[in-house]
Motif scaffolding. Sequence first.
Motif, PDB file in Angstrom:
ATOM      1  N   LYS A  29      83.342 -44.158 -72.996  1.00  0.00           N
ATOM      2  CA  LYS A  29      84.342 -43.177 -72.596  1.00  0.00           C
ATOM      3  C   LYS A  29      84.814 -43.451 -71.169  1.00  0.00           C
ATOM      4  O   LYS A  29      84.012 -43.680 -70.266  1.00  0.00           O
ATOM      5  N   LYS A  30      86.107 -43.418 -70.974  1.00  0.00           N
ATOM      6  CA  LYS A  30      86.668 -43.679 -69.658  1.00  0.00           C
ATOM      7  C   LYS A  30      86.677 -42.397 -68.818  1.00  0.00           C
ATOM      8  O   LYS A  30      86.776 -41.290 -69.332  1.00  0.00           O
ATOM      9  N   GLY A  31      86.584 -42.599 -67.514  1.00  0.00           N
ATOM     10  CA  GLY A  31      86.703 -41.475 -66.600  1.00  0.00           C
ATOM     11  C   GLY A  31      85.473 -40.607 -66.485  1.00  0.00           C
ATOM     12  O   GLY A  31      85.574 -39.451 -66.061  1.00  0.00           O
ATOM     13  N   LEU A  32      84.278 -41.127 -66.853  1.00  0.00           N
ATOM     14  CA  LEU A  32      83.072 -40.325 -66.711  1.00  0.00           C
ATOM     15  C   LEU A  32      82.821 -39.994 -65.245  1.00  0.00           C
ATOM     16  O   LEU A  32      83.005 -40.833 -64.363  1.00  0.00           O
ATOM     17  N   THR A  33      82.386 -38.780 -64.994  1.00  0.00           N
ATOM     18  CA  THR A  33      82.144 -38.338 -63.617  1.00  0.00           C
ATOM     19  C   THR A  33      80.669 -38.103 -63.320  1.00  0.00           C
ATOM     20  O   THR A  33      80.299 -37.902 -62.159  1.00  0.00           O
ATOM     21  N   SER A  41      80.561 -39.391 -57.736  1.00  0.00           N
ATOM     22  CA  SER A  41      81.363 -39.475 -56.516  1.00  0.00           C
ATOM     23  C   SER A  41      80.513 -39.544 -55.255  1.00  0.00           C
ATOM     24  O   SER A  41      80.887 -40.200 -54.281  1.00  0.00           O
TER      25      SER A  41
END
Length: 687
Positions: free
Chosen positions: A104-108, A186
């Motif tokens: 899955k793209k964009g995992l945070t 992040s």
Amino acid sequence: MKKLTPFLVLLILSFTGLSAAPDAQKNLDGALNYLKSQNVGYGEQFCWFVHFNGDLWVEGYKAYGDPQWIDAGEEFFDYAISKMQKDPDGYPGWIGPEIGQEKKKGLTHHTDTVVGDSVVMVDILGWAETVLKDPALKSKYGAKANEYVQLAETVLWEKFNHRGQYYTDAAGWVSYPTYSKMVRLSDGEWEEFPGRVISNNLNKHYDLAHGLLRLYRITGKEEYKERAKAVFGRAKSMFRYYKDDDRYVWNFWMPHGPYDIEGQAPRSWVSVHHQRAGYQAGEAKMFVEAYDTGIVFTEEDIDRIGRTNEWMGKKGWVNAEGGTAGTIWPSLTRFNDWVKQTYETKTLPSGKGDRGQITRDYYNKVLKDEGPGWLYRQPAPGDITDVPLKDGENLSMTVIIPNKIELINDDRVQLATKTRTAGDLKIELMDKDAKTVYGTIYENTHNDGGQFDSPLWDGSIEGKGKPNPGQYTVRWTFNGDVRTEPVFIVQGEKRDDAESTAMKPGQSYSESFEGKLNDRWSGKDMETSYDHAHSGDKSLKVPREAEFLFGEKKRDDLPAKISLWVYDSGGNTKSGNGIGWGVETALGDKFVFRQAWRPYLNGADRLAWFNTAENAWFTPHPSVGRTSGWSHWVFDFSTTPATITKDGKRVAGIDDKWLPKGAIALYLTNGATGPLYIDDVTVEYPQ
């Protein structure tokens, strides 16, 4: 003496009917290349890929006696360990995407998991135990083995204890839920996700206890044995006994902590896994190893598990309940002649390549002649778990959540139940030894198979009040099945949160959303908005979920009257469930009217009603017509039966069985569309 060439070795072996031992280095290269080719990060899925080859090195060594297999295992495990990272609490783990989210793209956020850490550490400890038990191996590999053991103690024991990531009930049984925190990518710090907390699937608890078993055998530390007993003891206490066949069945998942049940139904499904037969094969193997270590299980227990596998095979490889997905349980060959013959004549010869040969040679040279006796140690006094047999053919779940009642706090527990057939359910309170019946707690008729029923109970018996503090037994009877569970009633100490925050008779609340929200509102991302308004300038915008709590959860439903205005933008015909509004009961069930788009529902023009006690959100009932713009709804539980009106007209067609008798909160959901807007809410508790 001249060294034989590989060609001559193969030629000689072909004449003798033997086959050459697989090459350890070749298998190591293949296993490492397999790991490196899987672009899944280093979370739980990576751990399962490691585990796929995790026992190869010990089996290869025991089958062929060649230390090259021990060398290969060390290199393989060192590679896996090199991919560990440290969580914000400083403990190492295989941190990566949640399983199923790898691509899955964009995992945070990333996380480590109980089962990911456990399945790798179990294999590493198998290697270490083999080394440390053999003086010749220990002299060469002992330092590395002790390094592995220290890492396993840090990961399997210190880390989860430090986090408090285990649950112990009043009977002493232990389970491991998922963690409430994930690592934010992040900045590498924790972020809380309280809704993530749920008991893991049962195999995952057993995997961790499996690692503790091996740590106990290696280190002799009693705390590891006691925790393993508390996990595997719970497994035995949940077995479902099929008395006609004298065999055991057990579920894939079971609720344990208060976070595991919402309303009448648990937060996951309760049954034998209907697709993946490997789960119970692996669990049976761990039960056998616990037996071999002298804890929890008797030979009679293991025999009953063996009879289950024999029954499955003779029925055409169904699962233990008679559904699909059954397979051989090789760990039972020592205990069941039919399983042994079937495994040796059908399963074992079918293995392909090096892996198939290693499995055959390890079985034939090491396991085949092992009897059903203890492999590791005799049980010490108190190490065998003694629980009564609990029928389970018709009654597949009985759990008290939680299983302790503090009288001073007026605690309520839920008697979580699942039946598989139609019949009359009866729940009674008995003394500790289950000999004297004090009275009936609850009765209900179940008309359909697979029904959940989880009444609240405060410890009292009608006409007799509450019993004195002590240990008691709760007994379920249903269609000839009998199951019992212990419950502990204590005086307790007054909690700070024990004072009631529920509305009192004669009280009322109103919200126009023009100013600050009442503290009784809760929900993520909700806000007052100028987008739409029924009166004044603003309404409440609900992008996800929200509730207005006017009673107390797990206490009593209140005969309140709830009025609100709902804004429906109309026209949307997406598949799925859209915006919804209704009430929540003290049990946690939601009774809601919502947009539901199915071909047979005419969801563009009509609303459906749901009661999650019936079947979560899976059973919509076509109901009243939709109104574009604002509509006025009243849920009035001050009448008997309750009445529900839309724009002043009574909503008909609601099954009395699923119509609540009261509520403790207004419940709102955005669903697949939305956002939902509401305005001018009033809640009244009549005198």
